[in-house]
Design an enzyme around this catalytic site. Structure first.
Site, PDB file in Angstrom:
ATOM      1  N   GLY A   1     -20.894 -31.955 -13.653  1.00 39.54           N
ATOM      2  CA  GLY A   1     -20.485 -30.728 -14.326  1.00 39.54           C
ATOM      3  C   GLY A   1     -21.354 -30.293 -15.492  1.00 39.54           C
TER       4      GLY A   1
ATOM      5  N   ASN B   1     -23.668 -28.054 -15.288  1.00 34.70           N
ATOM      6  CA  ASN B   1     -23.737 -26.589 -15.191  1.00 34.70           C
ATOM      7  C   ASN B   1     -22.437 -25.945 -15.679  1.00 34.70           C
ATOM      8  OD1 ASN B   1     -26.340 -25.483 -14.025  1.00 34.70           O
ATOM      9  ND2 ASN B   1     -25.946 -27.226 -12.687  1.00 34.70           N
TER      10      ASN B   1
ATOM     11  N   ASN C   1     -23.791 -19.012  -6.557  1.00 38.49           N
ATOM     12  CA  ASN C   1     -24.141 -20.440  -6.504  1.00 38.49           C
ATOM     13  C   ASN C   1     -25.443 -20.662  -7.254  1.00 38.49           C
ATOM     14  OD1 ASN C   1     -24.110 -23.207  -5.476  1.00 38.49           O
ATOM     15  ND2 ASN C   1     -25.741 -22.571  -4.067  1.00 38.49           N
TER      16      ASN C   1
ATOM     17  N   HIS D   1     -28.710 -23.123  -7.137  1.00 44.18           N
ATOM     18  CA  HIS D   1     -29.394 -24.085  -6.254  1.00 44.18           C
ATOM     19  C   HIS D   1     -30.667 -24.567  -6.962  1.00 44.18           C
ATOM     20  CE1 HIS D   1     -30.531 -26.047  -2.559  1.00 44.18           C
ATOM     21  NE2 HIS D   1     -31.753 -25.598  -2.783  1.00 44.18           N
TER      22      HIS D   1
ATOM     23  N   ASP E   1     -27.158 -21.102   1.365  1.00 41.45           N
ATOM     24  CA  ASP E   1     -28.228 -20.694   0.439  1.00 41.45           C
ATOM     25  C   ASP E   1     -28.924 -19.407   0.900  1.00 41.45           C
ATOM     26  OD1 ASP E   1     -27.789 -22.896  -1.295  1.00 41.45           O
ATOM     27  OD2 ASP E   1     -29.014 -24.174  -0.021  1.00 41.45           O
TER      28      ASP E   1
HETATM   29  C1  GAR Z   1     -27.273 -29.276  -9.872  1.00 39.33           C
HETATM   30  O1  GAR Z   1     -28.652 -29.554  -9.896  1.00 39.33           O
HETATM   31  C2  GAR Z   1     -26.992 -28.159  -8.879  1.00 39.33           C
HETATM   32  O2  GAR Z   1     -27.970 -27.157  -8.851  1.00 39.33           O
HETATM   33  C3  GAR Z   1     -26.984 -28.920  -7.601  1.00 39.33           C
HETATM   34  O3  GAR Z   1     -26.359 -30.150  -7.897  1.00 39.33           O
HETATM   35  C4  GAR Z   1     -26.482 -30.445  -9.287  1.00 39.33           C
HETATM   36  C5  GAR Z   1     -25.100 -30.580  -9.882  1.00 39.33           C
HETATM   37  O4  GAR Z   1     -25.124 -30.958 -11.225  1.00 39.33           O
HETATM   38  N1  GAR Z   1     -26.293 -28.168  -6.588  1.00 39.33           N
HETATM   39  C6  GAR Z   1     -26.606 -28.185  -5.299  1.00 39.33           C
HETATM   40  O5  GAR Z   1     -27.487 -28.877  -4.846  1.00 39.33           O
HETATM   41  C7  GAR Z   1     -25.767 -27.270  -4.426  1.00 39.33           C
HETATM   42  N2  GAR Z   1     -26.383 -27.080  -3.145  1.00 39.33           N
HETATM   43  P1  GAR Z   1     -23.888 -30.715 -12.224  1.00 39.33           P
HETATM   44  O6  GAR Z   1     -22.608 -31.212 -11.555  1.00 39.33           O
HETATM   45  O7  GAR Z   1     -24.231 -31.564 -13.421  1.00 39.33           O
HETATM   46  O8  GAR Z   1     -23.806 -29.243 -12.571  1.00 39.33           O
END
Ligand code: GAR
Length: 205
Positions: free
Chosen positions: A14, A16, A108, A110, A151
């Site tokens: 989490g 982001n 989203n 990515h 995506d």
């Molecule tokens: C982030 O790098 C996000 O962009 C990626 O997973 C990570 C989650 O981190 N998402 C994907 O790959 C989705 N296809 P977080 O839980 O610390 O935000």
């Protein structure tokens, strides 16, 4: 002005989500307000971040719910009155039936420059492993609308990040988050939240 109600969908650490909470507190996000955080995993640390920020946190346990997973997501989104759905480290692919219910209302983040290293199977660290294996010198992050193609929806914002000699997938992931994801995700959320808020006030006239 009535703020756009936002549901943030998470599955893991989490960071982001934290960037969105911080942006809401600092005023970078001004036209939207996070009214629900929904985790597809019961043990996601993201749930603790939501609780610490005083945001209602819910679990829709994908494994336990099986076929009923999306129905539960819909129920919580409806209950929260969410008008914008943000996938922030959300590790499930949503069905066409689901995404078609919220056209250009799901976004989203990515961790690559789409169309590189994206689509089914490219998530989390796997994206950075693939970028390093291919030897690209630039990677980055993309914020895009979500449709029925993984995506594949319209791109809202992108930011490039340099790959450095000796990078591990973990080191690259951290740099992409710090220099790109945590910056463009809040900016894109504010942009779309403002568009939705403006549309609502136009319609109310
Ligand atoms: C982030 O790098 C996000 O962009 C990626 O997973 C990570 C989650 O981190 N998402 C994907 O790959 C989705 N296809 P977080 O839980 O610390 O935000």
């Amino acid at each position: 002005m009535e703020k756009t109600s936002i549901a943030v969908l998470v599955s893991g650490g989490g960071t982001n989500l934290q960037a969105l909470i911080d942006a809401q507190n600092s005023g970078i996000i001004n036209h939207g307000r996070i009214t629900a955080v929904i985790s597809s995993k019961p043990d996601a640390y993201a749930l603790k971040r939501a609780e610490a920020a005083g945001i209602p946190a819910y679990t829709a346990d994908r494994k336990a719910l099986g076929q009923g997973f999306e129905q539960e997501l819909r129920r919580i989104i409806r209950q929260a009155g969410a008008e914008l759905i943000v996938l922030a480290g959300f590790m499930s692919i949503l069905s066409a039936d689901f995404t078609e219910s919220y056209p250009e209302r799901i976004i989203n983040v990515h961790p690559s420059l789409i169309p590189s290293f994206c689509g089914k199977g490219y998530y989390g660290l796997k994206v950075h492993e693939a970028a390093l294996a291919r030897g690209v010198k630039l990677t980055g992050a993309t914020v895009h609308f979500v449709n029925d193609i993984p995506d594949g929806g319209r791109i809202i914002m992108q930011k490039a990040v340099e790959v450095q000699d000796g990078d591990t997938p973990e080191a690259l992931q951290q740099r992409v988050m710090r220099e790109a994801e945590w910056i463009i995700l809040p900016m894109a959320v504010e942009k779309i939240a403002e568009e939705i808020a403006d549309k609502k006030s136009e319609e109310a006239k």
